[in-house]
Design a protein around this motif. Structure first.
Motif, PDB file in Angstrom:
ATOM      1  N   ASP A  52       4.906 -45.977  39.556  1.00  0.00           N
ATOM      2  CA  ASP A  52       5.351 -45.037  40.588  1.00  0.00           C
ATOM      3  C   ASP A  52       5.524 -45.695  41.949  1.00  0.00           C
ATOM      4  O   ASP A  52       5.941 -45.039  42.904  1.00  0.00           O
ATOM      5  CB  ASP A  52       4.350 -43.881  40.728  1.00  0.00           C
ATOM      6  CG  ASP A  52       4.295 -43.017  39.485  1.00  0.00           C
ATOM      7  OD1 ASP A  52       5.329 -42.446  39.112  1.00  0.00           O
ATOM      8  OD2 ASP A  52       3.203 -42.919  38.875  1.00  0.00           O
ATOM      9  N   LYS A  85       9.214 -34.292  38.439  1.00  0.00           N
ATOM     10  CA  LYS A  85       9.390 -35.286  39.498  1.00  0.00           C
ATOM     11  C   LYS A  85      10.487 -34.879  40.470  1.00  0.00           C
ATOM     12  O   LYS A  85      11.555 -34.410  40.065  1.00  0.00           O
ATOM     13  CB  LYS A  85       9.726 -36.648  38.890  1.00  0.00           C
ATOM     14  CG  LYS A  85       9.901 -37.761  39.910  1.00  0.00           C
ATOM     15  CD  LYS A  85      10.135 -39.088  39.222  1.00  0.00           C
ATOM     16  CE  LYS A  85      10.510 -40.165  40.237  1.00  0.00           C
ATOM     17  NZ  LYS A  85       9.455 -40.343  41.260  1.00  0.00           N
ATOM     18  N   ARG A  90       6.338 -38.035  36.787  1.00  0.00           N
ATOM     19  CA  ARG A  90       6.255 -39.448  37.195  1.00  0.00           C
ATOM     20  C   ARG A  90       7.415 -40.264  36.640  1.00  0.00           C
ATOM     21  O   ARG A  90       8.087 -39.856  35.698  1.00  0.00           O
ATOM     22  CB  ARG A  90       4.938 -40.068  36.716  1.00  0.00           C
ATOM     23  CG  ARG A  90       3.692 -39.471  37.360  1.00  0.00           C
ATOM     24  CD  ARG A  90       2.445 -40.134  36.801  1.00  0.00           C
ATOM     25  NE  ARG A  90       1.219 -39.648  37.418  1.00  0.00           N
ATOM     26  CZ  ARG A  90       0.670 -40.163  38.515  1.00  0.00           C
ATOM     27  NH1 ARG A  90       1.254 -41.191  39.107  1.00  0.00           N
ATOM     28  NH2 ARG A  90      -0.452 -39.664  39.010  1.00  0.00           N
TER      29      ARG A  90
END
Length: 395
Positions: free
Chosen positions: A265, A135, A260
């Motif tokens: 999200d 991420k 994520r």
């Protein structure tokens, strides 16, 4: 980082803003959480004006705190006395520690386990770029003003259905996400102020908590039915809002994906607290204060829809991860959200499947070119990137 400028008549613009940002760099650096300080202040002189700059670590402040700080600085100049607070942050910390007693928290944990114990399907939005394996937090933001007429309609419909403007905004955003992803079930997050007691309204500190919200959409149901279900979901979640999100993630142990955030999200926030009602306050003819907002290039989520009530207007700031989305696609998302607001405010009984997210111009253009084997990219309507075109097909 937040800044207030004072002794200002025409404001600070252009290169002056860049100059302020450059001068503020010495205090806009990483914090040492072990040794402090966690608050840095600086006075910057810009063309006969002065800017009072603050940089606070999130561990000691939240969005509400910035408004409180603004009010306190103005009050200190005007009255030279802030008075004595009834309680301190340490009192809240003690109360929170008592709330974390297992006997108290078990009931709340049961509620969250019922919602998310079986896991959450990741939201598959039409990204422009492949999702990085780990991420990232590189971001940008755009703003959109819905206008005063829309704000008045939202408030009127909220009263009619016993809901709130936030609930309507949340319902509309989740409809957009459903249209973009073609998913009926997913989760979004929302922040709560954590300031239930009136004594906490004027406190500076980190009180905010994050709530995951479960979304289930039936395309055949009416908008008003979905709005009522959204209202019920929000009220239920607020009833159990004291369970810290970090502890909830530890307890639920969701399947981890390094690319994520845990559970959701996309975040949806709605700000209408009183401390932010005025961004400019005059002390006397020679001294007034105005807040300056400096955007950052950091984002925690794929998308953050942040709604704010400003001067009887509804303003959206959409923060997005630039490693996932191009700006033209994000502009298209906002345009489609505006269409959803327009449709649902004019007809609350419309079914979800009939809520259009494209303009008549885009629809006609797609139909006109549907029989062509090649469409030049420069012939697309403004603001329609690859993600936007994919979401048109899914409508």
């Amino acid at each position: 980082l937040c800044c207030f400028f004072f002794q200002a008549e025409d404001g600070i613009r252009g290169r002056d803003v860049t100059g302020v940002q450059t001068c503020a760099l010495p205090i806009y650096r990483a914090f040492d959480l072990s040794n402090g300080p966690l608050l840095r202040c600086q006075v910057i002189n810009v063309n006969a004006r002065q800017v009072l700059s603050f940089n606070m670590h999130h561990i000691i402040s939240d969005g509400w705190s910035v408004g409180v700080l603004f009010q306190d600085v103005v009050k200190a100049y005007a009255e030279h006395d802030l008075g004595i607070l009834e309680i301190q942050y340490k009192d809240f910390s003690l109360w929170q520690k008592e709330m974390l007693d297992p006997k108290v928290m078990n009931e709340q944990l049961l509620y969250w386990r019922k919602l998310f114990g079986a896991g959450v399907t990741p939201l598959g939005l039409p990204n422009d770029n492949n999702r990085p394996e780990v991420k990232t937090y590189t971001g940008d933001r755009i703003q959109y003003s819905f206008g005063r007429d829309v704000m008045q309609l939202i408030k009127s419909k909220a009263v009619e259905h016993g809901a709130t403007p936030f609930m309507q905004a949340l319902a509309n955003v989740t409809i957009l996400l459903k249209k973009l992803s073609n998913q009926n079930s997913f989760a979004v997050g929302t922040p709560v102020s954590g300031r239930d007691s009136i004594q906490l309204q004027e406190q500076i500190g980190f009180y905010v908590n994050t709530l995951p919200l479960s979304v289930n959409i039936d395309s055949s149901e009416s908008y008003v039915s979905f709005l009522n279900r959204t209202k019920d979901e929000v009220l239920s979640a607020f009833e159990f809002q004291n369970f810290p999100f970090e502890l909830l993630v530890e307890e639920l142990q969701p399947k981890r994906d390094m690319s994520r955030s845990p559970l959701f999200d996309v975040m949806v926030a709605y700000q209408n607290f009183e401390v932010l009602e005025s961004n400019r306050l005059m002390i006397d003819e020679s001294l007034d204060f105005k807040r300056m907002e400096f955007g950052s290039n950091v984002t925690k989520y794929d998308l953050l829809f942040s709604f704010t009530e400003e001067d009887e207007n509804l303003v959206l700031e959409l923060e997005y991860n630039t490693d996932l989305f191009e700006k033209d696609s994000v502009v298209a998302f906002v345009n489609r959200l505006a269409m959803i607001f327009k449709v649902t405010l004019s007809n609350q009984d419309v079914s979800i499947k009939d809520v259009s997210t494209i303009s008549k111009y885009e629809e006609q253009l797609m139909l006109k070119k549907s029989d062509k084997t090649h469409i030049r990219s420069d012939e697309r309507p403004a603001g329609t990137g690859s993600a936007a075109m994919r979401c048109v097909i899914r409508v």
